[in-house]
Design a protein around this motif. Structure first.
Motif, PDB file in Angstrom:
ATOM      1  N   CYS A  57       0.825  -1.210   0.000  1.00  0.00           N
ATOM      2  CA  CYS A  57       0.000   0.000   0.000  1.00  0.00           C
ATOM      3  C   CYS A  57       0.861   1.263   0.000  1.00  0.00           C
ATOM      4  N   PRO A  58       0.799   2.096  -1.044  1.00  0.00           N
ATOM      5  CA  PRO A  58       1.628   3.302  -1.083  1.00  0.00           C
ATOM      6  C   PRO A  58       1.265   4.315  -0.005  1.00  0.00           C
ATOM      7  N   HIS A  59      -0.016   4.363   0.371  1.00  0.00           N
ATOM      8  CA  HIS A  59      -0.428   5.297   1.423  1.00  0.00           C
ATOM      9  C   HIS A  59       0.133   4.858   2.776  1.00  0.00           C
ATOM     10  N   CYS A  60       0.198   3.556   3.009  1.00  0.00           N
ATOM     11  CA  CYS A  60       0.792   3.038   4.245  1.00  0.00           C
ATOM     12  C   CYS A  60       2.284   3.369   4.291  1.00  0.00           C
ATOM     13  N   GLU A  61       2.937   3.217   3.149  1.00  0.00           N
ATOM     14  CA  GLU A  61       4.373   3.500   3.075  1.00  0.00           C
ATOM     15  C   GLU A  61       4.652   4.969   3.367  1.00  0.00           C
ATOM     16  N   ARG A  62       3.821   5.848   2.842  1.00  0.00           N
ATOM     17  CA  ARG A  62       4.044   7.283   3.060  1.00  0.00           C
ATOM     18  C   ARG A  62       3.639   7.715   4.470  1.00  0.00           C
ATOM     19  N   GLN A  95       2.279 -10.531   3.756  1.00  0.00           N
ATOM     20  CA  GLN A  95       1.724 -10.662   5.096  1.00  0.00           C
ATOM     21  C   GLN A  95       2.584 -11.603   5.934  1.00  0.00           C
ATOM     22  N   LYS A  96       2.970 -12.735   5.341  1.00  0.00           N
ATOM     23  CA  LYS A  96       3.817 -13.693   6.056  1.00  0.00           C
ATOM     24  C   LYS A  96       5.213 -13.134   6.284  1.00  0.00           C
ATOM     25  N   LEU A  97       5.682 -12.287   5.371  1.00  0.00           N
ATOM     26  CA  LEU A  97       6.961 -11.598   5.576  1.00  0.00           C
ATOM     27  C   LEU A  97       6.897 -10.778   6.859  1.00  0.00           C
ATOM     28  N   PHE A  98       5.853 -10.002   7.012  1.00  0.00           N
ATOM     29  CA  PHE A  98       5.717  -9.164   8.208  1.00  0.00           C
ATOM     30  C   PHE A  98       5.735 -10.010   9.476  1.00  0.00           C
ATOM     31  N   TYR A  99       4.925 -11.057   9.508  1.00  0.00           N
ATOM     32  CA  TYR A  99       4.826 -11.861  10.728  1.00  0.00           C
ATOM     33  C   TYR A  99       6.072 -12.707  10.965  1.00  0.00           C
ATOM     34  N   THR A 100       6.808 -13.014   9.907  1.00  0.00           N
ATOM     35  CA  THR A 100       8.079 -13.707  10.085  1.00  0.00           C
ATOM     36  C   THR A 100       9.114 -12.788  10.700  1.00  0.00           C
ATOM     37  N   LEU A 101       9.184 -11.560  10.205  1.00  0.00           N
ATOM     38  CA  LEU A 101      10.087 -10.576  10.818  1.00  0.00           C
ATOM     39  C   LEU A 101       9.746 -10.379  12.286  1.00  0.00           C
ATOM     40  N   GLU A 102       8.464 -10.310  12.577  1.00  0.00           N
ATOM     41  CA  GLU A 102       8.017 -10.147  13.967  1.00  0.00           C
ATOM     42  C   GLU A 102       8.433 -11.346  14.806  1.00  0.00           C
ATOM     43  N   ALA A 103       8.242 -12.550  14.280  1.00  0.00           N
ATOM     44  CA  ALA A 103       8.576 -13.768  15.016  1.00  0.00           C
ATOM     45  C   ALA A 103      10.076 -13.876  15.286  1.00  0.00           C
ATOM     46  N   LEU A 104      10.893 -13.388  14.356  1.00  0.00           N
ATOM     47  CA  LEU A 104      12.345 -13.467  14.501  1.00  0.00           C
ATOM     48  C   LEU A 104      12.928 -12.294  15.291  1.00  0.00           C
ATOM     49  N   GLY A 105      12.075 -11.360  15.714  1.00  0.00           N
ATOM     50  CA  GLY A 105      12.564 -10.196  16.442  1.00  0.00           C
ATOM     51  C   GLY A 105      13.307  -9.215  15.565  1.00  0.00           C
ATOM     52  N   LEU A 106      12.999  -9.225  14.260  1.00  0.00           N
ATOM     53  CA  LEU A 106      13.707  -8.377  13.295  1.00  0.00           C
ATOM     54  C   LEU A 106      12.842  -7.254  12.738  1.00  0.00           C
ATOM     55  N   LEU A 107      11.649  -7.084  13.275  1.00  0.00           N
ATOM     56  CA  LEU A 107      10.717  -6.130  12.681  1.00  0.00           C
ATOM     57  C   LEU A 107      11.235  -4.699  12.729  1.00  0.00           C
ATOM     58  N   GLU A 108      11.756  -4.294  13.860  1.00  0.00           N
ATOM     59  CA  GLU A 108      12.237  -2.914  13.976  1.00  0.00           C
ATOM     60  C   GLU A 108      13.350  -2.635  12.967  1.00  0.00           C
ATOM     61  N   GLN A 109      14.194  -3.620  12.713  1.00  0.00           N
ATOM     62  CA  GLN A 109      15.329  -3.444  11.815  1.00  0.00           C
ATOM     63  C   GLN A 109      14.930  -3.475  10.343  1.00  0.00           C
ATOM     64  N   TYR A 110      13.894  -4.267  10.008  1.00  0.00           N
ATOM     65  CA  TYR A 110      13.599  -4.514   8.600  1.00  0.00           C
ATOM     66  C   TYR A 110      12.236  -4.012   8.121  1.00  0.00           C
ATOM     67  N   HIS A 111      11.445  -3.445   8.997  1.00  0.00           N
ATOM     68  CA  HIS A 111      10.102  -3.014   8.601  1.00  0.00           C
ATOM     69  C   HIS A 111      10.153  -1.968   7.479  1.00  0.00           C
ATOM     70  N   VAL A 112      10.930  -0.924   7.663  1.00  0.00           N
ATOM     71  CA  VAL A 112      11.036   0.121   6.643  1.00  0.00           C
ATOM     72  C   VAL A 112      11.719  -0.425   5.390  1.00  0.00           C
ATOM     73  N   LYS A 113      12.661  -1.345   5.573  1.00  0.00           N
ATOM     74  CA  LYS A 113      13.340  -1.947   4.420  1.00  0.00           C
ATOM     75  C   LYS A 113      12.368  -2.746   3.559  1.00  0.00           C
ATOM     76  N   ALA A 114      11.385  -3.376   4.199  1.00  0.00           N
ATOM     77  CA  ALA A 114      10.367  -4.113   3.442  1.00  0.00           C
ATOM     78  C   ALA A 114       9.522  -3.149   2.611  1.00  0.00           C
ATOM     79  N   PHE A 115       9.171  -2.009   3.190  1.00  0.00           N
ATOM     80  CA  PHE A 115       8.469  -0.976   2.421  1.00  0.00           C
ATOM     81  C   PHE A 115       9.333  -0.518   1.245  1.00  0.00           C
ATOM     82  N   ASP A 116      10.612  -0.272   1.515  1.00  0.00           N
ATOM     83  CA  ASP A 116      11.512   0.200   0.455  1.00  0.00           C
ATOM     84  C   ASP A 116      11.637  -0.825  -0.669  1.00  0.00           C
TER      85      ASP A 116
END
Length: 225
Positions: A57-62, A95-116
């Protein structure tokens, strides 16, 4: 009613907002909505704030940078959560990417990178392999990522996201829920009461949403007392 208004105003002072006049306050059914049934939250004495979003979602990214700054400003006053929405097979890998990052404790590090990855690098991330390749290229252990991605825990979070979308009546995103009861979004918050209306930029709509969220956090907190 006067006591409740005073309490709400006092609570809101900490966020830089105070309803000096009824006309200035966000209105239920206009800038925000109230769910007919309060949803369970586990925030204790804090206020739970949940964003429903999608990586594509581009609006979510912005909205993300402004939202992240707002969350940081709230500090310990809120418990902030994200729910990646479902929307068919093409979105499931994201969706599974997001929850996998969350499960691995990597969300803070990679959340914006996933948007990018989607909005700057223009990657589709519409298949498992595309997600696995991106994760490995981003520096995440491929085997560990795939194990978590295919785990029952991630599958359970996907199912829970679908239930929450139904419970919160989510039909567009980004949408933010406050206290398990109040809902707003940049589009919703940008709605004006009857009268002269002006066109707002997306940045202005986002700021309107954050202002309404300040109001709703204060309202939800006051109602806890």
């Amino acid at each position: 009613m006067r006591f409740i208004s005073t309490l709400l105003c006092a609570a809101a002072i900490g966020f830089g907002w105070c309803a000096n006049a009824a006309a200035a306050a966000p209105q239920n059914g206009v800038q925000y909505l109230t769910l007919p049934e309060v949803q369970n939250t586990d925030a204790g004495n804090k206020v739970e704030v949940t964003e429903f979003f999608a990586y594509y979602c581009p609006h979510c990214e912005r909205f993300e940078p402004r939202l992240a700054a707002w969350v940081k400003k709230q500090g310990d006053n809120i418990v902030f959560k994200r729910v990646h929405v479902s929307r068919g097979p093409g979105v499931l890998p994201q969706q599974k990417l997001f929850y996998t990052l969350e499960a691995l404790g990597l969300l803070e590090q990679y959340h914006v990178k996933a948007f990018d990855a989607m909005h700057v690098q223009r990657l589709r991330l519409a298949s498992d392999k595309e997600v696995f390749d991106w994760a490995a290229a981003a520096g995440i252990d491929r085997a560990k990522f795939i194990d978590a991605y295919n785990s029952f825990g991630v599958q359970a979070k996907v199912r829970r996201a679908e239930r929450m979308m139904a419970d919160y009546r989510i039909d567009s995103w980004p949408t933010v829920a406050v206290g398990g009861r109040f809902m707003t979004s940049p589009t919703q918050a940008g709605e004006a009461a009857p009268g002269p209306q002006t066109t707002q930029t997306e940045a202005q709509l986002q700021q309107s949403a954050l202002d309404v969220m300040d109001f709703l956090v204060a309202k939800a907190k006051a109602e806890k007392k």
